[in-house]
Design a protein around this motif. Structure first.
Motif, PDB file in Angstrom:
ATOM      1  N   UNK A  20       0.807  -1.215   0.000  1.00 26.17           N
ATOM      2  CA  UNK A  20       0.000   0.000   0.000  1.00 26.17           C
ATOM      3  C   UNK A  20       0.850   1.278   0.000  1.00 26.17           C
ATOM      4  N   UNK A  21       2.098   1.171   0.427  1.00 17.79           N
ATOM      5  CA  UNK A  21       2.954   2.365   0.521  1.00 17.79           C
ATOM      6  C   UNK A  21       3.120   3.095  -0.812  1.00 17.79           C
ATOM      7  N   UNK A  22       3.381   2.408  -1.945  1.00 13.36           N
ATOM      8  CA  UNK A  22       3.504   3.149  -3.218  1.00 13.36           C
ATOM      9  C   UNK A  22       2.253   3.953  -3.556  1.00 13.36           C
ATOM     10  N   UNK A  23       1.073   3.381  -3.306  1.00 15.17           N
ATOM     11  CA  UNK A  23      -0.170   4.092  -3.597  1.00 15.17           C
ATOM     12  C   UNK A  23      -0.352   5.239  -2.611  1.00 15.17           C
ATOM     13  N   UNK A  24       0.088   5.030  -1.362  1.00 13.10           N
ATOM     14  CA  UNK A  24      -0.010   6.090  -0.359  1.00 13.10           C
ATOM     15  C   UNK A  24       0.851   7.281  -0.757  1.00 13.10           C
ATOM     16  N   UNK A  25       2.030   7.024  -1.310  1.00 14.40           N
ATOM     17  CA  UNK A  25       2.901   8.123  -1.761  1.00 14.40           C
ATOM     18  C   UNK A  25       2.197   8.934  -2.859  1.00 14.40           C
ATOM     19  N   UNK A  26       1.580   8.250  -3.809  1.00  9.33           N
ATOM     20  CA  UNK A  26       0.842   8.953  -4.852  1.00  9.33           C
ATOM     21  C   UNK A  26      -0.351   9.698  -4.260  1.00  9.33           C
ATOM     22  N   UNK A  27      -1.009   9.092  -3.264  1.00 11.22           N
ATOM     23  CA  UNK A  27      -2.145   9.744  -2.611  1.00 11.22           C
ATOM     24  C   UNK A  27      -1.719  11.019  -1.891  1.00 11.22           C
ATOM     25  N   UNK A  28      -0.535  10.994  -1.295  1.00 12.42           N
ATOM     26  CA  UNK A  28      -0.010  12.201  -0.654  1.00 12.42           C
ATOM     27  C   UNK A  28       0.171  13.313  -1.687  1.00 12.42           C
ATOM     28  N   UNK A  29       0.717  12.962  -2.846  1.00  9.36           N
ATOM     29  CA  UNK A  29       0.879  13.952  -3.903  1.00  9.36           C
ATOM     30  C   UNK A  29      -0.448  14.515  -4.375  1.00  9.36           C
ATOM     31  N   UNK A  30      -1.441  13.640  -4.558  1.00  6.60           N
ATOM     32  CA  UNK A  30      -2.779  14.092  -4.968  1.00  6.60           C
ATOM     33  C   UNK A  30      -3.375  15.011  -3.909  1.00  6.60           C
ATOM     34  N   UNK A  31      -3.187  14.658  -2.635  1.00  3.14           N
ATOM     35  CA  UNK A  31      -3.711  15.486  -1.543  1.00  3.14           C
ATOM     36  C   UNK A  31      -3.066  16.861  -1.525  1.00  3.14           C
ATOM     37  N   UNK A  32      -1.752  16.907  -1.708  1.00  3.41           N
ATOM     38  CA  UNK A  32      -1.065  18.195  -1.757  1.00  3.41           C
ATOM     39  C   UNK A  32      -1.573  19.029  -2.924  1.00  3.41           C
ATOM     40  N   UNK A  33      -1.768  18.398  -4.068  1.00  2.00           N
ATOM     41  CA  UNK A  33      -2.316  19.109  -5.221  1.00  2.00           C
ATOM     42  C   UNK A  33      -3.704  19.658  -4.940  1.00  2.00           C
ATOM     43  N   UNK A  34      -4.548  18.855  -4.265  1.00  2.00           N
ATOM     44  CA  UNK A  34      -5.898  19.303  -3.923  1.00  2.00           C
ATOM     45  C   UNK A  34      -5.854  20.486  -2.951  1.00  2.00           C
ATOM     46  N   UNK A  35      -4.948  20.437  -1.979  1.00  2.00           N
ATOM     47  CA  UNK A  35      -4.823  21.546  -1.024  1.00  2.00           C
ATOM     48  C   UNK A  35      -4.372  22.825  -1.721  1.00  2.00           C
ATOM     49  N   UNK A  36      -3.453  22.699  -2.671  1.00  4.92           N
ATOM     50  CA  UNK A  36      -3.005  23.877  -3.428  1.00  4.92           C
ATOM     51  C   UNK A  36      -4.171  24.460  -4.229  1.00  4.92           C
ATOM     52  N   UNK A  37      -4.986  23.573  -4.823  1.00  4.51           N
ATOM     53  CA  UNK A  37      -6.156  24.038  -5.575  1.00  4.51           C
ATOM     54  C   UNK A  37      -7.141  24.759  -4.667  1.00  4.51           C
TER      55      UNK A  37
END
Length: 487
Positions: free
Chosen positions: A8-25
C-alpha cells in the motif's frame, strides 16, 4: 512492516501527492474568492457540474487514504526526503590547483548518505579532504594522476565522505599544476518521493486544463459537458468500468505459469484491458453522440442556436475525452493497486522473502508511462471515430476504427518481418504507416519484458505525435461536417 503496508505504501505516496495538489487548488480557490467572488462561484459550479465532480470524488478518496494510512507509513522518512528535494543536484566542478598548493577550496554541499556516485580525476597526484590542513598527511581520498577515483554503491572503492559536507579541500604537492575535475551525483535517501510533486502537479493540471477550456471556449465547453454527462450516465460506461475493475482484480490471482514473470504478465494484460475498454467507450460515444444526433436531426437543433459547426465538433470530441480521462483515473488507480499487491502475492506464493515496499513502488512507477501512452492511443482513435461519425453510422464506424486499430499495430511489424522483404508487401506496409497512425509506438510491452522504464523524452514525442494526428483527424472531421446536409 506488515504485508498490507508494503504493497500500500507506493499508492499512499501517490495519494499524498494528490492530496497536496488538492490543497493547493483549494488555496488558489480561496485566494480567488477573496479577490473575485463571482469567478470563485463560477469555478465552484464548474467543479460541481462537470466531469470534475466524479474526479473530485476520486481525489477525496485518495486524500482519505493518505490520511488514514499515515500511522502505518514511513511518514518521517518520506517527509525528510521531500524537504531535501530542492537541495540535491549534480555537482560538477573543475579547478586548477597550482604546484605545491594546499587546501584549495571547492564548493560542494552535499550529504554523504545522499551520494549516488562520484568521480574525481586529476593529471597529478592530489589529496582530497573535507577539512583544511590535512593534505597528504591524513588524506581522505588520494587521487593518482591519470587514474580516476570512482565510487558507486557496491563498488570496492571506499566512499570516504561522511556526514554533511560543505567544502572539499584539494592539495597538490607536485611541481606541476593539477587539473582536478569532480563529478558528484546525489539524491535524497528516499528518491521515491519524487512521485509526490509529479502527482500534485498532475492533479492541479487536470483541474486547470478543464477550467481553461470552460472559460476560454464557453460554447464548446457546454457541448463537451453535456456530452460527457450523457456518456457517464449511460449504463455502458458503468458496465465497462465494473468489467475493468473485476478483470484487474482477477488478473492478480490467475496463475500465468511464467516461472516468476507473473507481474509482467499482469502489467501487460491490465494495460491492454484498460486501453481496449477506453477505446470501446470512445467509439461507442462518438457513434451515438455524433452520428445519431446528425441522423436524428438533434444536431440541427443545436446548431440553430449560437453554436457553430466547428464548436459542435470540437465540443463533441472533448466530451468524449473527458469520460475517457475519468475511466483511466479510476481503472488506473485500481491497476496500480493490483500491480503493487501482485509483487507481495507472488513472493508469498513462491515462498520467497517478503519484498520491500520499494520493489512494489518500482513496478508501479514503470507502468504509469504505459497508462499515459494507452490514453494517447485512445485519444487518436476517438478523433478518428469523430471524423468517421460525421458521415457514417455506428456499425461502419466500429468496423473502420477496429480495422485501423489492428492495422495501426501491424503495419510496422509487417515492414520489419520476413514478409516485408517482398517489395509489394513492404510498399503496402510503409503506405499504411504513413496514412494510418502507428499505434505500435504506444505499446510498452518491450519495456515491461526488459524491466526498464519509459524515458520522459519518449512520452514527449508520443504526446506530440498524438496531438498532431488527433488534430489532423479533427480537421478532417470539420471538413466532412462543413458541407453535411443536416435538414
Amino acid at each position: 512492516m506488515s504485508k498490507l503496508t508494503i504493497w500500500l505504501t507506493p499508492i499512499w505516496i501517490l495519494a499524498v501527492g494528490v492530496t497536496i495538489g488538492a490543497l493547493i487548488l483549494l488555496l488558489m480557490w480561496g485566494v480567488t474568492w477573496l479577490v473575485n467572488r463571482r469567478a470563485a462561484r463560477s469555478i465552484a459550479e464548474a467543479v460541481g457540474e462537470g466531469i470534475l465532480r466524479p474526479i473530485s470524488y476520486v481525489v477525496i478518496s485518495m486524500a482519505a487514504l493518505a490520511l488514514l494510512a499515515s500511522p502505518s507509513m514511513p511518514v518521517e522518512r518520506i517527509m525528510a526526503s521531500l524537504k531535501r528535494l530542492p537541495d540535491v543536484a549534480p555537482i560538477v566542478e573543475k579547478v586548477e590547483v597550482g604546484p605545491r598548493k594546499a587546501d584549495v577550496e571547492i564548493p560542494a554541499s552535499f550529504r554523504a548518505t545522499e551520494l549516488q556516485s562520484f568521480t574525481i580525476t586529476s593529471d597529478q597526484d592530489v589529496a582530497v579532504n573535507v577539512a583544511a590542513k590535512k593534505g597528504f598527511v591524513e588524506p581522505l581520498i588520494l587521487v593518482q594522476g591519470g587514474e580516476p577515483y570512482s565510487w558507486s554503491p557496491g563498488s570496492s572503492t571506499p566512499r570516504g565522505f561522511e556526514g554533511d559536507v560543505t567544502t572539499v579541500y584539494v592539495t597538490n604537492e607536485s611541481d606541476s599544476p593539477a587539473n582536478v575535475s569532480i563529478q558528484m551525483y546525489t539524491d535524497v535517501e528516499t528518491p521515491q518521493v519524487r512521485a509526490i510533486p509529479i502527482a500534485a502537479a498532475s492533479t492541479i493540471g487536470l483541474y486547470v486544463l478543464y477550467l481553461l477550456v470552460r472559460f476560454l471556449a464557453p460554447r464548446t465547453s457546454v457541448i463537451a459537458a453535456a456530452t460527457a454527462k450523457e456518456t457517464i450516465a449511460q449504463p455502458l460506461f458503468t458496465m465497462l468500468v465494473m468489467i475493468g475493475i473485476v478483470a484487474l482484480v482477477a488478473f492478480v490471482f490467475i496463475p500465468y505459469n511464467t516461472f516468476g514473470e507473473d507481474v509482467k504478465m499482469l502489467k501487460t494484460s491490465g494495460m491492454t484491458m484498460i486501453k481496449v475498454l477506453a477505446i470501446i467507450m470512445a467509439l461507442w460515444t462518438a457513434s451515438t453522440s455524433v452520428a445519431d444526433e446528425i441522423e436524428g436531426r438533434t444536431a440541427l437543433t443545436v446548431l440553430s442556436k449560437p453554436v457553430g459547426r466547428r464548436q459542435f465538433i470540437v465540443g463533441k470530441f472533448l466530451g468524449i475525452l473527458w469520460p475517457i480521462v475519468l475511466m483511466f483515473v479510476i481503472l488506473g488507480i485500481v491497476f496500480l493497486l493490483t500491480v503493487s499487491f501482485k509483487v507481495v502475492y507472488d513472493a508469498r506464493e513462491s515462498a520467497k522473502t517478503t519484498p520491500e515496499w520499494t520493489e512494489c513502488y518500482l513496478e508501479v512507477v514503470r507502468i504509469i508511462p504505459g497508462l499515459v501512452l494507452a490514453f494517447l492511443e485512445a485519444v487518436i482513435l476517438a478523433a478518428i471515430s469523430v471524423a468517421v461519425s460525421t458521415r457514417l453510422p455506428m456499425l461502419p464506424n466500429l468496423v473502420i476504427c477496429g480495422s485501423i486499430y489492428v492495422l495501426g499495430h501491424l503495419a510496422a511489424l509487417i515492414v520489419k518481418s520476413a514478409a516485408g522483404e517482398i517489395v509489394f508487401v513492404r510498399f503496402i506496409g510503409k503506405l499504411l504507416s504513413v496514412i494510418l497512425p502507428v499505434l505500435d509506438h504506444f505499446e510498452i510491452e518491450g519495456a515491461i519484458a526488459g524491466a526498464s522504464s519509459v524515458p520522459m523524452s519518449y512520452l514527449g514525442w508520443a504526446l506530440l505525435y498524438s496531438v498532431l494526428y488527433s488534430g489532423a483527424a479533427i480537421l478532417l472531421a470539420l471538413i466532412f461536417f462543413e458541407d453535411r446536409d443536416l435538414a
